[in-house]
Design a protein around this motif. Structure first.
Motif, PDB file in Angstrom:
ATOM      1  N   LYS A   7       0.851  -1.176   0.000  1.00 58.99           N
ATOM      2  CA  LYS A   7       0.000   0.000   0.000  1.00 58.99           C
ATOM      3  C   LYS A   7       0.894   1.235   0.000  1.00 58.99           C
ATOM      4  CE  LYS A   7      -3.803  -2.043   2.538  1.00 58.99           C
ATOM      5  NZ  LYS A   7      -4.622  -1.962   3.750  1.00 58.99           N
ATOM      6  N   LEU A   8       0.395   2.304  -0.565  1.00 55.65           N
ATOM      7  CA  LEU A   8       1.172   3.530  -0.667  1.00 55.65           C
ATOM      8  C   LEU A   8       1.516   4.081   0.715  1.00 55.65           C
ATOM      9  CD1 LEU A   8       2.451   5.624  -2.486  1.00 55.65           C
ATOM     10  CD2 LEU A   8       0.272   6.802  -2.572  1.00 55.65           C
ATOM     11  N   TRP A   9       0.570   4.019   1.649  1.00 57.31           N
ATOM     12  CA  TRP A   9       0.821   4.533   2.991  1.00 57.31           C
ATOM     13  C   TRP A   9       1.936   3.744   3.685  1.00 57.31           C
ATOM     14  CZ3 TRP A   9       0.426   8.635   5.686  1.00 57.31           C
ATOM     15  CH2 TRP A   9       0.555   8.589   7.067  1.00 57.31           C
ATOM     16  N   ASP A  10       1.942   2.413   3.520  1.00 57.26           N
ATOM     17  CA  ASP A  10       2.997   1.595   4.111  1.00 57.26           C
ATOM     18  C   ASP A  10       4.352   1.947   3.517  1.00 57.26           C
ATOM     19  OD1 ASP A  10       1.145   0.293   5.673  1.00 57.26           O
ATOM     20  OD2 ASP A  10       0.907  -1.379   4.267  1.00 57.26           O
ATOM     21  N   HIS A  11       4.389   2.208   2.235  1.00 52.71           N
ATOM     22  CA  HIS A  11       5.638   2.583   1.571  1.00 52.71           C
ATOM     23  C   HIS A  11       6.155   3.923   2.095  1.00 52.71           C
ATOM     24  CE1 HIS A  11       8.643   2.496  -1.542  1.00 52.71           C
ATOM     25  NE2 HIS A  11       8.300   3.733  -1.907  1.00 52.71           N
ATOM     26  N   LEU A  12       5.254   4.877   2.315  1.00 54.86           N
ATOM     27  CA  LEU A  12       5.661   6.177   2.840  1.00 54.86           C
ATOM     28  C   LEU A  12       6.179   6.063   4.272  1.00 54.86           C
ATOM     29  CD1 LEU A  12       2.767   8.416   1.501  1.00 54.86           C
ATOM     30  CD2 LEU A  12       5.126   8.381   0.704  1.00 54.86           C
ATOM     31  N   MET A  13       5.553   5.223   5.077  1.00 53.68           N
ATOM     32  CA  MET A  13       5.997   5.072   6.459  1.00 53.68           C
ATOM     33  C   MET A  13       7.315   4.318   6.557  1.00 53.68           C
ATOM     34  SD  MET A  13       4.215   6.597   8.733  1.00 53.68           S
ATOM     35  CE  MET A  13       4.095   8.000   7.642  1.00 53.68           C
ATOM     36  N   LEU A  14       7.611   3.436   5.592  1.00 52.96           N
ATOM     37  CA  LEU A  14       8.896   2.747   5.603  1.00 52.96           C
ATOM     38  C   LEU A  14      10.047   3.729   5.406  1.00 52.96           C
ATOM     39  CD1 LEU A  14       8.419  -0.628   3.723  1.00 52.96           C
ATOM     40  CD2 LEU A  14       9.169  -0.258   6.062  1.00 52.96           C
ATOM     41  N   ARG A  15       9.815   4.805   4.684  1.00 52.49           N
ATOM     42  CA  ARG A  15      10.841   5.826   4.513  1.00 52.49           C
ATOM     43  C   ARG A  15      11.163   6.515   5.822  1.00 52.49           C
ATOM     44  NH1 ARG A  15       8.601   9.299  -0.404  1.00 52.49           N
ATOM     45  NH2 ARG A  15       8.064   7.599  -1.787  1.00 52.49           N
ATOM     46  N   LYS A  16      10.202   6.580   6.720  1.00 51.79           N
ATOM     47  CA  LYS A  16      10.372   7.278   7.988  1.00 51.79           C
ATOM     48  C   LYS A  16      10.597   6.305   9.145  1.00 51.79           C
ATOM     49  CE  LYS A  16       7.295  10.804   6.208  1.00 51.79           C
ATOM     50  NZ  LYS A  16       8.231  11.773   5.773  1.00 51.79           N
ATOM     51  N   ARG A  17      10.972   5.089   8.836  1.00 52.00           N
ATOM     52  CA  ARG A  17      11.113   4.057   9.853  1.00 52.00           C
ATOM     53  C   ARG A  17      12.205   4.379  10.867  1.00 52.00           C
ATOM     54  NH1 ARG A  17      11.306  -2.389   9.223  1.00 52.00           N
ATOM     55  NH2 ARG A  17      11.963  -2.819  11.331  1.00 52.00           N
ATOM     56  N   PHE A  18      13.300   5.004  10.438  1.00 53.61           N
ATOM     57  CA  PHE A  18      14.392   5.292  11.361  1.00 53.61           C
ATOM     58  C   PHE A  18      13.946   6.255  12.463  1.00 53.61           C
ATOM     59  CE2 PHE A  18      14.627   8.633   8.267  1.00 53.61           C
ATOM     60  CZ  PHE A  18      15.040   9.753   8.960  1.00 53.61           C
ATOM     61  N   ILE A  19      13.046   7.188  12.149  1.00 48.34           N
ATOM     62  CA  ILE A  19      12.544   8.108  13.168  1.00 48.34           C
ATOM     63  C   ILE A  19      11.662   7.347  14.155  1.00 48.34           C
ATOM     64  CG2 ILE A  19      11.067  10.112  13.584  1.00 48.34           C
ATOM     65  CD1 ILE A  19      12.011  11.209  10.902  1.00 48.34           C
ATOM     66  N   VAL A  73      -2.768  11.118   1.010  1.00 47.89           N
ATOM     67  CA  VAL A  73      -2.812   9.648   1.026  1.00 47.89           C
ATOM     68  C   VAL A  73      -3.527   9.182   2.282  1.00 47.89           C
ATOM     69  CG1 VAL A  73      -1.411   7.575   1.201  1.00 47.89           C
ATOM     70  CG2 VAL A  73      -0.792   9.353  -0.425  1.00 47.89           C
ATOM     71  N   LEU A  74      -3.244   9.820   3.407  1.00 48.57           N
ATOM     72  CA  LEU A  74      -3.885   9.439   4.656  1.00 48.57           C
ATOM     73  C   LEU A  74      -5.392   9.660   4.611  1.00 48.57           C
ATOM     74  CD1 LEU A  74      -3.572   8.463   7.556  1.00 48.57           C
ATOM     75  CD2 LEU A  74      -3.169  10.830   8.225  1.00 48.57           C
ATOM     76  N   MET A  75      -5.811  10.729   3.981  1.00 49.46           N
ATOM     77  CA  MET A  75      -7.237  11.033   3.888  1.00 49.46           C
ATOM     78  C   MET A  75      -7.975  10.026   2.993  1.00 49.46           C
ATOM     79  SD  MET A  75      -7.657  13.440   5.911  1.00 49.46           S
ATOM     80  CE  MET A  75      -9.192  14.236   5.586  1.00 49.46           C
ATOM     81  N   GLN A  76      -7.269   9.427   2.030  1.00 49.00           N
ATOM     82  CA  GLN A  76      -7.890   8.477   1.123  1.00 49.00           C
ATOM     83  C   GLN A  76      -8.069   7.113   1.752  1.00 49.00           C
ATOM     84  OE1 GLN A  76      -5.507   8.481  -2.389  1.00 49.00           O
ATOM     85  NE2 GLN A  76      -6.188  10.505  -3.024  1.00 49.00           N
ATOM     86  N   ILE A  77      -7.293   6.816   2.761  1.00 52.61           N
ATOM     87  CA  ILE A  77      -7.343   5.484   3.375  1.00 52.61           C
ATOM     88  C   ILE A  77      -8.568   5.331   4.225  1.00 52.61           C
ATOM     89  CG2 ILE A  77      -6.184   3.919   4.960  1.00 52.61           C
ATOM     90  CD1 ILE A  77      -3.566   4.897   3.880  1.00 52.61           C
TER      91      ILE A  77
END
Length: 77
Positions: A7-19, A73-77
């Motif tokens: 999912k697009l949201w999961d992909h976006l959150m993987l970019r911010k995983r280190f935080i 993206v968050l609003m679409q989910i």
């Protein structure tokens, strides 16, 4: 290995995983929130609440900056 569809949201959150991992590390080590067996549910909740309050009093807190695209993206989910 075959690439998996994410999912697009999961992909976006993987970019911010280190935080996210850094925040979890601070909660575990500095605020002393630990995963252990508590005798009672109330002692678990008090330990968790005390750790979160201690985290709130830290002078520097990490945050995830979200762009306009991320919010859409968050609003679409």
């Amino acid at each position: 290995m075959n690439p998996k569809v994410m999912k697009l949201w999961d992909h976006l959150m993987l970019r911010k995983r280190f935080i996210i991992e850094t925040i979890f590390d601070q909660l575990k080590n500095i605020s002393q929130i630990e995963h252990s067996r508590h005798c009672r549910c109330t002692s678990f909740m008090i330990n968790l609440l005390a750790g979160l309050i201690a985290y709130l009093f830290q002078p520097k807190k990490l945050s995830i900056k979200m762009t306009r695209f991320d919010k859409q993206v968050l609003m679409q989910i």
